[in-house]
Structure formats: structure tokens, C-alpha cells
Enzyme design. Structure first.
Site, PDB file in Angstrom:
ATOM      1  N   LYS A 191     -11.901 -12.381 -16.257  1.00  0.00           N
ATOM      2  CA  LYS A 191     -12.157 -12.520 -17.675  1.00  0.00           C
ATOM      3  C   LYS A 191     -12.034 -14.020 -18.528  1.00  0.00           C
ATOM      4  CE  LYS A 191     -14.005 -10.464 -21.348  1.00  0.00           C
ATOM      5  NZ  LYS A 191     -15.044  -9.795 -21.956  1.00  0.00           N
ATOM      6  N   LYS A 219      -3.683   4.183 -26.652  1.00  0.00           N
ATOM      7  CA  LYS A 219      -4.631   4.884 -25.641  1.00  0.00           C
ATOM      8  C   LYS A 219      -3.309   4.952 -24.033  1.00  0.00           C
ATOM      9  CE  LYS A 219      -8.431   3.764 -22.835  1.00  0.00           C
ATOM     10  NZ  LYS A 219      -9.423   3.052 -22.013  1.00  0.00           N
ATOM     11  N   ASP A 238     -19.483 -12.628 -22.208  1.00  0.00           N
ATOM     12  CA  ASP A 238     -19.919 -12.419 -20.368  1.00  0.00           C
ATOM     13  C   ASP A 238     -20.975 -12.771 -20.758  1.00  0.00           C
ATOM     14  OD1 ASP A 238     -17.638 -11.877 -20.015  1.00  0.00           O
ATOM     15  OD2 ASP A 238     -17.949  -9.475 -20.082  1.00  0.00           O
ATOM     16  N   SER A 239     -22.395 -11.844 -21.576  1.00  0.00           N
ATOM     17  CA  SER A 239     -23.569 -12.796 -21.155  1.00  0.00           C
ATOM     18  C   SER A 239     -24.057 -13.613 -22.284  1.00  0.00           C
ATOM     19  CB  SER A 239     -24.193 -11.500 -21.757  1.00  0.00           C
ATOM     20  OG  SER A 239     -24.049 -10.952 -23.213  1.00  0.00           O
ATOM     21  N   THR A 240     -23.140 -14.478 -23.329  1.00  0.00           N
ATOM     22  CA  THR A 240     -23.174 -15.791 -22.993  1.00  0.00           C
ATOM     23  C   THR A 240     -23.009 -16.646 -22.097  1.00  0.00           C
ATOM     24  OG1 THR A 240     -22.401 -14.702 -25.392  1.00  0.00           O
ATOM     25  CG2 THR A 240     -22.776 -17.500 -24.871  1.00  0.00           C
ATOM     26  N   GLU A 271     -12.256   2.822 -28.341  1.00  0.00           N
ATOM     27  CA  GLU A 271     -13.657   3.627 -29.427  1.00  0.00           C
ATOM     28  C   GLU A 271     -13.412   4.721 -29.633  1.00  0.00           C
ATOM     29  OE1 GLU A 271     -15.801   1.273 -30.386  1.00  0.00           O
ATOM     30  OE2 GLU A 271     -15.460  -0.008 -28.916  1.00  0.00           O
ATOM     31  N   ARG A 314     -25.216   7.765 -27.032  1.00  0.00           N
ATOM     32  CA  ARG A 314     -25.060   7.717 -25.687  1.00  0.00           C
ATOM     33  C   ARG A 314     -26.534   6.657 -25.642  1.00  0.00           C
ATOM     34  NH1 ARG A 314     -20.196   5.043 -24.564  1.00  0.00           N
ATOM     35  NH2 ARG A 314     -18.189   4.905 -25.533  1.00  0.00           N
ATOM     36  N   GLU A 365       3.656 -10.886  -6.056  1.00  0.00           N
ATOM     37  CA  GLU A 365       2.886 -11.151  -7.404  1.00  0.00           C
ATOM     38  C   GLU A 365       3.301 -10.790  -8.650  1.00  0.00           C
ATOM     39  OE1 GLU A 365       2.993  -9.433  -5.039  1.00  0.00           O
ATOM     40  OE2 GLU A 365       1.545  -7.317  -4.968  1.00  0.00           O
ATOM     41  N   GLY A 367       0.840  -1.041  -0.428  1.00  0.00           N
ATOM     42  CA  GLY A 367       0.118  -0.113  -0.024  1.00  0.00           C
ATOM     43  C   GLY A 367       1.369   1.035  -0.373  1.00  0.00           C
ATOM     44  N   GLY A 405     -24.830 -11.701 -27.698  1.00  0.00           N
ATOM     45  CA  GLY A 405     -23.259 -12.099 -27.830  1.00  0.00           C
ATOM     46  C   GLY A 405     -22.023 -12.252 -27.922  1.00  0.00           C
ATOM     47  N   GLY A 406     -21.716 -11.428 -26.875  1.00  0.00           N
ATOM     48  CA  GLY A 406     -20.333 -10.795 -25.900  1.00  0.00           C
ATOM     49  C   GLY A 406     -20.052 -12.215 -25.399  1.00  0.00           C
ATOM     50  N   HIS A 427       8.050  -7.901  -3.589  1.00  0.00           N
ATOM     51  CA  HIS A 427       6.356  -8.349  -4.521  1.00  0.00           C
ATOM     52  C   HIS A 427       6.491  -9.615  -4.864  1.00  0.00           C
ATOM     53  CE1 HIS A 427       3.983  -4.967  -3.610  1.00  0.00           C
ATOM     54  NE2 HIS A 427       5.819  -3.969  -3.362  1.00  0.00           N
ATOM     55  N   CYS A 478       5.208  -6.501   1.714  1.00  0.00           N
ATOM     56  CA  CYS A 478       5.454  -4.569   1.632  1.00  0.00           C
ATOM     57  C   CYS A 478       4.603  -4.092   2.836  1.00  0.00           C
ATOM     58  CB  CYS A 478       5.662  -4.345   0.293  1.00  0.00           C
ATOM     59  SG  CYS A 478       6.590  -2.929  -0.154  1.00  0.00           S
ATOM     60  N   TYR A 479       3.723  -3.572   2.350  1.00  0.00           N
ATOM     61  CA  TYR A 479       3.452  -3.029   3.004  1.00  0.00           C
ATOM     62  C   TYR A 479       2.527  -3.522   4.271  1.00  0.00           C
ATOM     63  CZ  TYR A 479      -0.267   0.634   5.720  1.00  0.00           C
ATOM     64  OH  TYR A 479      -0.840   0.935   7.108  1.00  0.00           O
TER      65      TYR A 479
HETATM   66  N1  ATP Z   1     -27.382  -5.498 -28.604  1.00  0.00           N
HETATM   67  C1  ATP Z   1     -27.593  -6.306 -26.942  1.00  0.00           C
HETATM   68  N2  ATP Z   1     -29.105  -6.271 -26.898  1.00  0.00           N
HETATM   69  C2  ATP Z   1     -29.211  -6.879 -25.451  1.00  0.00           C
HETATM   70  N3  ATP Z   1     -27.718  -6.253 -24.547  1.00  0.00           N
HETATM   71  C3  ATP Z   1     -27.784  -5.882 -24.456  1.00  0.00           C
HETATM   72  C4  ATP Z   1     -27.104  -5.601 -25.827  1.00  0.00           C
HETATM   73  N4  ATP Z   1     -25.714  -4.681 -25.934  1.00  0.00           N
HETATM   74  C5  ATP Z   1     -25.687  -5.321 -24.435  1.00  0.00           C
HETATM   75  N5  ATP Z   1     -26.053  -5.564 -23.524  1.00  0.00           N
HETATM   76  C6  ATP Z   1     -25.798  -6.062 -22.059  1.00  0.00           C
HETATM   77  O1  ATP Z   1     -24.943  -4.923 -21.640  1.00  0.00           O
HETATM   78  C7  ATP Z   1     -24.020  -5.621 -21.218  1.00  0.00           C
HETATM   79  C8  ATP Z   1     -22.968  -5.532 -20.713  1.00  0.00           C
HETATM   80  O2  ATP Z   1     -22.289  -5.796 -22.161  1.00  0.00           O
HETATM   81  P1  ATP Z   1     -20.836  -5.932 -22.516  1.00  0.00           P
HETATM   82  O3  ATP Z   1     -20.114  -5.562 -24.103  1.00  0.00           O
HETATM   83  O4  ATP Z   1     -19.857  -5.134 -21.054  1.00  0.00           O
HETATM   84  O5  ATP Z   1     -20.236  -7.347 -22.204  1.00  0.00           O
HETATM   85  P2  ATP Z   1     -20.966  -8.623 -22.802  1.00  0.00           P
HETATM   86  O6  ATP Z   1     -21.302  -7.955 -24.395  1.00  0.00           O
HETATM   87  O7  ATP Z   1     -21.412  -8.917 -22.411  1.00  0.00           O
HETATM   88  O8  ATP Z   1     -19.083  -9.432 -22.805  1.00  0.00           O
HETATM   89  P3  ATP Z   1     -18.383  -8.313 -23.921  1.00  0.00           P
HETATM   90  O9  ATP Z   1     -17.551  -7.373 -23.384  1.00  0.00           O
HETATM   91  O10 ATP Z   1     -17.477  -9.019 -24.814  1.00  0.00           O
HETATM   92  O11 ATP Z   1     -18.640  -7.444 -25.333  1.00  0.00           O
HETATM   93  C9  ATP Z   1     -23.869  -7.498 -21.777  1.00  0.00           C
HETATM   94  O12 ATP Z   1     -23.853  -8.777 -20.557  1.00  0.00           O
HETATM   95  C10 ATP Z   1     -25.960  -7.423 -21.959  1.00  0.00           C
HETATM   96  O13 ATP Z   1     -26.133  -7.746 -20.710  1.00  0.00           O
HETATM   97  O1  XMP Z   2     -20.590  -2.019 -23.595  1.00  0.00           O
HETATM   98  C1  XMP Z   2     -19.938  -0.784 -23.679  1.00  0.00           C
HETATM   99  N1  XMP Z   2     -20.468  -0.106 -22.980  1.00  0.00           N
HETATM  100  C2  XMP Z   2     -20.323   1.187 -23.876  1.00  0.00           C
HETATM  101  O2  XMP Z   2     -20.297   2.505 -23.526  1.00  0.00           O
HETATM  102  C3  XMP Z   2     -18.276   1.124 -24.458  1.00  0.00           C
HETATM  103  N2  XMP Z   2     -18.303   1.989 -24.070  1.00  0.00           N
HETATM  104  C4  XMP Z   2     -16.718   1.641 -24.693  1.00  0.00           C
HETATM  105  N3  XMP Z   2     -16.468   0.054 -24.434  1.00  0.00           N
HETATM  106  C5  XMP Z   2     -15.640  -0.968 -24.354  1.00  0.00           C
HETATM  107  O3  XMP Z   2     -14.837  -0.515 -23.087  1.00  0.00           O
HETATM  108  C6  XMP Z   2     -13.085  -0.478 -23.596  1.00  0.00           C
HETATM  109  C7  XMP Z   2     -12.654   0.363 -23.245  1.00  0.00           C
HETATM  110  O4  XMP Z   2     -12.930   1.817 -24.675  1.00  0.00           O
HETATM  111  P1  XMP Z   2     -12.556   3.059 -24.193  1.00  0.00           P
HETATM  112  O5  XMP Z   2     -10.935   3.253 -24.594  1.00  0.00           O
HETATM  113  O6  XMP Z   2     -13.709   3.321 -25.949  1.00  0.00           O
HETATM  114  O7  XMP Z   2     -13.416   3.396 -23.751  1.00  0.00           O
HETATM  115  C8  XMP Z   2     -13.330  -0.857 -25.190  1.00  0.00           C
HETATM  116  O8  XMP Z   2     -13.205  -3.084 -25.300  1.00  0.00           O
HETATM  117  C9  XMP Z   2     -14.031  -0.731 -25.884  1.00  0.00           C
HETATM  118  O9  XMP Z   2     -15.262  -1.640 -26.749  1.00  0.00           O
HETATM  119  C10 XMP Z   2     -17.811  -0.025 -23.709  1.00  0.00           C
HETATM  120  N4  XMP Z   2     -18.668  -0.899 -23.908  1.00  0.00           N
HETATM  121  N1  GLN Z   3       4.896  -1.150  -2.826  1.00  0.00           N
HETATM  122  C1  GLN Z   3       4.585  -1.146  -0.854  1.00  0.00           C
HETATM  123  O1  GLN Z   3       3.457  -1.930   0.273  1.00  0.00           O
HETATM  124  C2  GLN Z   3       4.740   0.397  -0.037  1.00  0.00           C
HETATM  125  C3  GLN Z   3       4.997   0.144   1.629  1.00  0.00           C
HETATM  126  C4  GLN Z   3       4.966   2.114   2.075  1.00  0.00           C
HETATM  127  N2  GLN Z   3       4.640   2.499   2.065  1.00  0.00           N
HETATM  128  C5  GLN Z   3       7.526   2.121   1.956  1.00  0.00           C
HETATM  129  O2  GLN Z   3       7.638   2.885   1.064  1.00  0.00           O
HETATM  130  O3  GLN Z   3       7.562   1.437   2.405  1.00  0.00           O
HETATM  131 MG    MG Z   4     -20.557  -6.352 -25.246  1.00  0.00          MG
END
Ligand code: ATP
Ligand code: XMP
Ligand code: GLN
Ligand code: MG
Length: 543
Positions: free
Chosen positions: A393, A535, A242-244, A541, A311, A185, A62, A239-240, A183, A89-90
Site C-alpha cells: 500500500k 478490533k 488503489d483503483s485511482t 465497520e 452486502r 526483519e 517458521g 475514488g479509493g 530476526h 531462524c528456521y
Molecule cells: N462505487 C464503486 N464503483 C465502481 N467500482 C467500485 C466501487 N466501489 C468499489 N469498487 C471496486 O472495488 C474495488 C475494491 O474496493 P476497495 O475499497 O477495496 O479498494 P479502493 O476503493 O480502490 O481503495 P481503498 O481500499 O483505498 O478504498 C475497487 O478497487 C473498485 O475496483
Molecule cells: O471494499 C470493501 N468491501 C467490503 O465489503 C468491506 N468490508 C470492510 N471493508 C474494509 O475493510 C477494513 C476492515 O473492516 P472490518 O474490520 O469492518 O472487517 C476496513 O478498512 C473496512 O472499511 C471493506 N472493504
Molecule cells: N522463529 C522460528 O523460525 C522458529 C524456528 C523453530 N521452530 C524453533 O523454534 O527454533
Molecule cells: Mg474503496
């Protein structure tokens, strides 16, 4: 109903208490990679409030100094748990402070690589601590600290030294308290994982049974108990990955009482809605409704140029549609055997989202709460169900494979909810959507076919790639005719956490093939450009 069986009740768990280091989550990850379950909580956690008993505790690093008046300290009850403790560490300094206030500021900061000497007990008889079993006498470690121990706390011994740190590692071997100044880790400590393994497996005796197979079985069981014999669940799927994966788990648990809804917002990738329907319904057996709202979205987006407005329109309309669908589903189920309230809303929250909301950023900083799909369940009076909230992930991907989900889907690049609307700069029109979809499809096809030097597909080597559309038109020449056409921008990045990213380099042959194909095959495109920005300063995006 309270959660019937969270993983920390079912798996031996190492508790990581976070003092705000940027590496704390890595400790949890390293443990999970060793198949030892681990959870992270803020260092302010009161142990009396904990409903489960850890097999061992790790105190993280920390940014604070333990001797400062506002420094965070661990609940002293941790020393009554009667389990092994490892301070990093800390965390080491916190042990030394607790047992004797023996910490002060060093003359200079020690940052970077150091040679650790795992030495016999102060030069007397050979003694290697259990923490360092199986490790060589000398090894490289990574240090980042400014404070140091002034002397050993009572009953502790020194188990390793370095040139700058005479107390590089210490131990109270009968209590099984260990502290390391370096560290273990981080990957800059090449043999660090062995140190963590020695602590978790040999010293804490945590069983290495955290596998995605075990998690799946237990999670399915947990969902069944939570939802009950009649409860129904709805969830948004995109279709991403996580949701799948979340949808497939729900389906395993409660079959057709889970209703997946996908919204075709008109700004999906080419044929996306069709493909997702096919995969979820036919291949995975999930009950899915695709709502074609493309015209509704596109007409709302007409004339809108501001990225934030775009958005917002998409987010709000998405919620409206979801509410309408939930009502329809409940009504349809009214007189059927599966009649029952829709009580739960499935969300694909992952552990990094949870970590972000609980990590200890400083005594004065507010702790952020992360919301995934903006405000939906609160508005709809639904309870959340989040089967992936303990997973990273790569664990989600592993469980996806475990559940028999096709590799192509498991390794899919992320796709944002607002879709192509944030990849078309300025106003979104049906023509622009078509052009981006077609260009993107060609780029993806080539990325999947293309190979890196070591034979992996370019698609897998890249974290995220897409085609986008720049705002202005440019002049080109097609079949001896002047073309005033669109400018397609291709973007491909490598990143681990999507917080920072680097543009990907393609070889000349690949780059010219993709740009030729897009120029020839997608009507209306005058130029293809490649986006080189990292970035930061850019985002991934375009909007
Ligand atoms: N077109 C869509 N229809 C329905 N739900 C959606 C749609 N787009 C996004 N979502 C919802 O928003 C959530 C967040 O989207 P996000 O893109 O972060 O995750 P993901 O699509 O599941 O996975 P990934 O990060 O791999 O794209 C999704 O898990 C889903 O629940
Ligand atoms: O579900 C989402 N809803 C959003 O509004 C959104 N905006 C950015 N992204 C995703 O996040 C990551 C970082 O994107 P940026 O560098 O553009 O911020 C990248 O993976 C982007 O595709 C989104 N995902
Ligand atoms: N990385 C750390 O945990 C640092 C611990 C404490 N802040 C130090 O400087 O010694
Ligand atoms: Mg998605």
C-alpha cells in the site's frame, strides 16, 4: 499472451522462501525499502519451475522443527543456483540440517531481546563477517526459537554469539551462505536493516534500483505490450487510492482505450460521485463513466435489515451494472478507430492479497486463493490485468504521488464497496443516508483541519474514520422542543493492517466541537456518540 516483463525479469530480485513465519512479508518489505526488489514464494517452490534467476535467496523463519518428520524443506536445487543464501531462524536451522543434521530441541525457548556479540573469529585474529559490516561489536537483536544447532556444519564458522545461542550467526564464507538465529526483519532488532542491506547489496550485489519512478515506466511499457495496439480495458473505480492509481497507470499506457466505470450506488459519501468524476476526468484525464444507479440500489435495499443481505444485494447489483456498462462501451466503440474487443478487466489487487494466497501456512493447511472483486471477470470472460499486484500500500501511495495524483487522494482513508449501507445499522433509507453523509462531511472537515501535537493533520494521523448511524432513536432537545432523533456514532481508528485496530483518542475541545456542529447542523440528529471499541472484539465497520 504471457506477461511480457514482470518485475523479477527487470529488477535484480532477492527471492524470499516462506516457511510460514508471521514475519516473512517483513523481509520483503525491508528489502523494498532499501530499493531492492524482492518477491516471496512458498518454501515448497520447485526451483526448476522458476523462470527467472534471483540474485540471492533468503530462507524465512517458521513454526516447524527441521528434524520433525513432516517438516518442510527447501528444494535442494537452491544450493546449485550458485547465489548467496541467508537463513533466518528456521532458515538457519534448515541450512544446518541440510549440511549435517545438526539441529535439536533446546532446553528452553529463547524469546525476546538478546545481546548479540559480533565477535572476532573464535577469539583469534579480528574477523568481522561481511554480513555484519558497519555494525557495532554488540547489538540488540530479537529472538524467537526453541530449537538450536548442536554443532557447526562442516566448513561453517561462527560469526556471532549470544548468551543463550553459541551459534547465533554462522557463515560458510566462500559459498556465501549465512544463517542468523535472530530476526533482522523485525523492528525489535534496531539495526536489523543493516544486516539485510549487507546481505542484499554487498553480498548478493543486488542493484538498488527499485523505485516507483522506474516501476512506473516499466509497468506502462508492460501494459502496452500486454494489451496490444487495439485491445481495450475496462475497470471499476471507486475514488479509493488503489483503483485511482491503477486507472491512472492504465491511462498513461493506453489512453482512451481504458474505460473506467464508477457506480453511484446511492450509499457513497457526500458529493463523492461528483468529486471522483472531477478528479479522474479533469485532473487525471481518465475516460470515466459514472453510472447513477442510486435509485436502483436504494429501492432494492428498502426494508432489508440483515447486514449480509445488504452486502449481497449491493455486490450482485454492482456486477449486473458493470456487465451492462461493458456491453454499452463495446457497442459504442464498434465503428470507431478504437474498435476492438474489450479483453481485459483492471483490478487493483495489492501484494498483501497475493502474499495471503501464496504464503506457506503449513503442509496440511490449504493455501487460500484471494479474489478481489467477487467473480466478475470469470462471469464476463475477461482476462485480469493487475498493475499493482507487486506493490504494498505505501508503494501504491508513492507511485500515486509520482503520477501527480493529489495528496488528498493519495492519503484517503479506505472506503468499503458497500459504502454507507454497512454504516447504517438496519434498514437503509434516503433520509438516513443524508444524515450520515452530512455528519460524515463535518467530521472529515474537522479531521482535516485539526492537528496533532507535532503538527500533522488528524486525518493523516488516523487510519480510518467515519460517521455511522445507530439503530434506535433517542430523545434530545432543540430550541426548547423535544426531538426524537437519530444517534450518530463517530468512529476513528489507528491500525497498520486493518486486521486489528485501536480506537483513537481526541482531546475534549475537538470532541465537543465536532459533536456540537453535527448536533446543530444536521437536521434530525438528537445525539452524537463516540465508539471506543477496539478490533477485536469489534470490527472497524459497524456491519
Ligand atoms: N462505487 C464503486 N464503483 C465502481 N467500482 C467500485 C466501487 N466501489 C468499489 N469498487 C471496486 O472495488 C474495488 C475494491 O474496493 P476497495 O475499497 O477495496 O479498494 P479502493 O476503493 O480502490 O481503495 P481503498 O481500499 O483505498 O478504498 C475497487 O478497487 C473498485 O475496483
Ligand atoms: O471494499 C470493501 N468491501 C467490503 O465489503 C468491506 N468490508 C470492510 N471493508 C474494509 O475493510 C477494513 C476492515 O473492516 P472490518 O474490520 O469492518 O472487517 C476496513 O478498512 C473496512 O472499511 C471493506 N472493504
Ligand atoms: N522463529 C522460528 O523460525 C522458529 C524456528 C523453530 N521452530 C524453533 O523454534 O527454533
Ligand atoms: Mg474503496
Amino acid at each position: 499472451m504471457d506477461d511480457p516483463a514482470p518485475p523479477h525479469q527487470l529488477f535484480d530480485t532477492i527471492l524470499v522462501l516462506d516457511f510460514g513465519s508471521q514475519y516473512t512479508h517483513l523481509i520483503t518489505r525491508r528489502l523494498r525499502e532499501l530499493n531492492v526488489y524482492s518477491e516471496m514464494l512458498p518454501c515448497t517452490q520447485k526451483l526448476a519451475d522458476l523462470t527467472w534467476k534471483p540474485k540471492g535467496v533468503i530462507l524465512s523463519g517458521g513454526p516447524y522443527s527441521v528434524y520433525a518428520s513432516d517438516a518442510p524443506h527447501v528444494d535442494p536445487e537452491v544450493f546449485n543456483l550458485d547465489v548467496p543464501i541467508l537463513g533466518i531462524c528456521y532458515g538457519l536451522q534448515e541450512l544446518a540440517w541440510h549440511f549435517g543434521k545438526n539441529v535439536l530441541a533446546g532446553e528452553k525457548r529463547e524469546y525476546g531481546r538478546a545481546a548479540l556479540n559480533i565477535h572476532p573469529r573464535n577469539g583469534q585474529e579480528a574477523h568481522v563477517s561481511r554480513l555484519f559490516e558497519g555494525l557495532p561489536d554488540d547489538m540488540d537483536v530479537w529472538m524467537s526459537h526453541g530449537d538450536k544447532l548442536s554443532r557447526l556444519p562442516d566448513d561453517f564458522i561462527t560469526i556471532a554469539t549470544s548468551a543463550n545461542s553459541p551459534y547465533a550467526a554462522i557463515a560458510h564464507e566462500s559459498k556465501e551462505y549465512y544463517g542468523v538465529q535472530f530476526h533482522p526483519e523485525v523492528t525489535h532488532t534496531p539495526k536489523g536493516t543493516q544486516v539485510i542491506r549487507n546481505f542484499a547489496v554487498s553480498i548478493c550485489k543486488a542493484r538498488q534500483n527499485w523505485t516507483m519512478e522506474a516501476f512506473r515506466d516499466k509497468e506502462v511499457e508492460r501494459i502496452r505490450k500486454l494489451v496490444g495496439p487495439k485491445g481495450q480495458v475496462i475497470g471499476a473505480v471507486s475514488g479509493g487510492v488503489d483503483s485511482t492509481v491503477a486507472a491512472k497507470l492504465m491511462h498513461e499506457a493506453i489512453g482512451d482505450r481504458f474505460h473506467a466505470v464508477m457506480v453511484d450506488n446511492g450509499v457513497l459519501r457526500k458529493d463523492e460521485a461528483k468529486q471522483v468524476k472531477q478528479t479522474l476526468t479533469k485532473n487525471l484525464g481518465v475516460n470515466l463513466t459514472v453510472v447513477d444507479a442510486s435509485e436502483r440500489f436504494l429501492s432494492l435495499l428498502k426494508g432489508v435489515e440483515d447486514p449480509e443481505k445488504k452486502r449481497k444485494i449491493i455486490g450482485n447489483t454492482f456486477i449486473e451494472i458493470f456487465e451492462e456498462e461493458a456491453k454499452k462501451i463495446a457497442k459504442e466503440a464498434e465503428n470507431t478507430p478504437r474498435a476492438g474487443n474489450i479483453e481485459y478487466f483492471l483490478q487493483g489487487t495489492l501484494y498483501p492479497d497475493v502474499i495471503e494466497s501464496i504464503s506457506f501456512k503449513g503442509p496440511s493447511a490449504t493455501i487460500k486463493t484471494h479474489h478481489n472483486v467477487g467473480g466478475l471477470p470469470e462471469k464476463m470472460n475477461l482476462k485480469l490485468i493487475e498493475p499493482l499486484r507487486e506493490l504494498f500500500k505505501d508503494e501504491v501511495r508513492a507511485i500515486g504521488t509520482e503520477l501527480g495524483i493529489a495528496e488528498e487522494l493519495v492519503w484517503r482513508h479506505p472506503f468499503p464497496g458497500p459504502g454507507l449501507a454497512i454504516r447504517i445499522i438496519g434498514e437503509v433509507t434516503p433520509e438516513k443516508v443524508r444524515i450520515v453523509q452530512e455528519a460524515d462531511a463535518i467530521f472529515m472537515e474537522e479531521l482535516k483541519a485539526g492537528k496533532t501535537k507535532d503538527g500533522t493533520s488528524l486525518y493523516r494521523d488516523i487510519s480510518q474514520a467515519f460517521a455511522a448511524l445507530f439503530v434506535d432513536k433517542a430523545v434530545g432537545v432543540v430550541g426548547d422542543q423535544r426531538l426524537h432523533g437519530y444517534v450518530i456514532a463517530l468512529r476513528a481508528v489507528k491500525t497498520t493492517d486493518f486486521m486489528t485496530a485501536k480506537a483513537y483518542w481526541f482531546d475534549e475541545e475537538f470532541a465537543s466541537r465536532v459533536s456540537d456542529r453535527i448536533g446543530n447542523e444536521v437536521q434530525g440528529v438528537a445525539r452524537v456518540v463516540y465508539e471506543w471499541t477496539s478490533k477485536p472484539p469489534a470490527t472497524i465497520e459497524l456491519e
